[in-house]
Design a protein around this motif. Structure first.
Motif, PDB file in Angstrom:
ATOM      1  N   ILE A  27       0.855  -1.178   0.000  1.00 12.13           N
ATOM      2  CA  ILE A  27       0.000   0.000   0.000  1.00 12.13           C
ATOM      3  C   ILE A  27       0.893   1.229   0.000  1.00 12.13           C
ATOM      4  O   ILE A  27       1.987   1.205   0.579  1.00 12.13           O
ATOM      5  N   GLU A  28       0.452   2.266  -0.669  1.00 12.82           N
ATOM      6  CA  GLU A  28       1.158   3.552  -0.625  1.00 12.82           C
ATOM      7  C   GLU A  28       0.211   4.616  -0.095  1.00 12.82           C
ATOM      8  O   GLU A  28       0.488   5.268   0.904  1.00 12.82           O
ATOM      9  N   VAL A  29      -0.908   4.789  -0.771  1.00 13.38           N
ATOM     10  CA  VAL A  29      -1.947   5.716  -0.322  1.00 13.38           C
ATOM     11  C   VAL A  29      -3.267   4.969  -0.314  1.00 13.38           C
ATOM     12  O   VAL A  29      -3.392   3.893  -0.890  1.00 13.38           O
ATOM     13  N   GLY A  30      -4.250   5.525   0.332  1.00 13.54           N
ATOM     14  CA  GLY A  30      -5.561   4.908   0.354  1.00 13.54           C
ATOM     15  C   GLY A  30      -5.721   3.949   1.509  1.00 13.54           C
ATOM     16  O   GLY A  30      -4.960   3.976   2.477  1.00 13.54           O
ATOM     17  N   VAL A  31      -6.729   3.084   1.368  1.00 15.30           N
ATOM     18  CA  VAL A  31      -7.129   2.192   2.446  1.00 15.30           C
ATOM     19  C   VAL A  31      -7.319   0.784   1.902  1.00 15.30           C
ATOM     20  O   VAL A  31      -7.865   0.604   0.819  1.00 15.30           O
ATOM     21  N   THR A  32      -6.872  -0.203   2.649  1.00 11.18           N
ATOM     22  CA  THR A  32      -7.149  -1.611   2.360  1.00 11.18           C
ATOM     23  C   THR A  32      -7.933  -2.158   3.533  1.00 11.18           C
ATOM     24  O   THR A  32      -7.536  -1.975   4.684  1.00 11.18           O
ATOM     25  N   ARG A  33      -9.061  -2.829   3.247  1.00  8.20           N
ATOM     26  CA  ARG A  33      -9.887  -3.406   4.306  1.00  8.20           C
ATOM     27  C   ARG A  33      -9.916  -4.923   4.160  1.00  8.20           C
ATOM     28  O   ARG A  33     -10.037  -5.445   3.047  1.00  8.20           O
ATOM     29  N   LEU A  34      -9.828  -5.596   5.300  1.00  8.47           N
ATOM     30  CA  LEU A  34      -9.858  -7.055   5.363  1.00  8.47           C
ATOM     31  C   LEU A  34     -10.852  -7.470   6.438  1.00  8.47           C
ATOM     32  O   LEU A  34     -10.819  -6.947   7.544  1.00  8.47           O
ATOM     33  N   ARG A  35     -11.742  -8.397   6.108  1.00 14.93           N
ATOM     34  CA  ARG A  35     -12.673  -8.938   7.101  1.00 14.93           C
ATOM     35  C   ARG A  35     -12.129 -10.278   7.554  1.00 14.93           C
ATOM     36  O   ARG A  35     -11.545 -11.009   6.763  1.00 14.93           O
ATOM     37  N   PHE A  36     -12.350 -10.613   8.842  1.00 13.79           N
ATOM     38  CA  PHE A  36     -11.831 -11.872   9.354  1.00 13.79           C
ATOM     39  C   PHE A  36     -12.687 -12.415  10.480  1.00 13.79           C
ATOM     40  O   PHE A  36     -13.465 -11.693  11.091  1.00 13.79           O
ATOM     41  N   SER A  37     -12.527 -13.708  10.727  1.00  5.35           N
ATOM     42  CA  SER A  37     -13.159 -14.348  11.878  1.00  5.35           C
ATOM     43  C   SER A  37     -12.055 -14.718  12.862  1.00  5.35           C
ATOM     44  O   SER A  37     -10.878 -14.761  12.505  1.00  5.35           O
TER      45      SER A  37
END
Length: 106
Positions: free
Chosen positions: A65-75
């Motif tokens: 990643i450089e800019v912005g957002v990364t989203r991860l869902r998890f259990s």
């Protein structure tokens, strides 16, 4: 790199609700790499998760990643987060590594 499980986009393939917990990685304008491991399942939340994040297995994700957002869902529970900046300096030694926010039951 081979994948153990396919990349998903927030809704489980059996039509159930998304995974209950959320990790958000926020870039700070510097190319950085991340690895996230959980003790359950993890998946990317994205319009194009293959381009944004690489799913290594059902319980680990790595990407950049450089800019912005990364989203991860998890259990389950978050097991490990590893962040490094462009020069390989890990967090918290580098102020350039992304910030990470974890929310349970969202």
């Amino acid at each position: 790199m081979a994948r153990d499980n396919p990349v998903r986009t927030g809704v489980q393939s059996n039509g159930e609700e998304p995974l209950p917990n959320l990790v958000t990685i926020v870039g700070r304008g510097v190319p950085s790499a991340f690895e996230v491991t959980v003790d359950g399942e993890i998946e990317a939340v994205s319009d194009d998760p293959v381009a944004d994040t690489t799913i290594v297995s059902g319980s680990a994700v790595e990407g950049s990643i450089e800019v912005g957002v990364t989203r991860l869902r998890f259990s389950g529970e978050l097991a490990n987060v590893h962040l490094v900046d462009w020069s390989g300096t890990p967090a918290p030694e580098s102020a350039s590594t992304p910030s990470v926010h974890v929310e349970y039951n969202v």
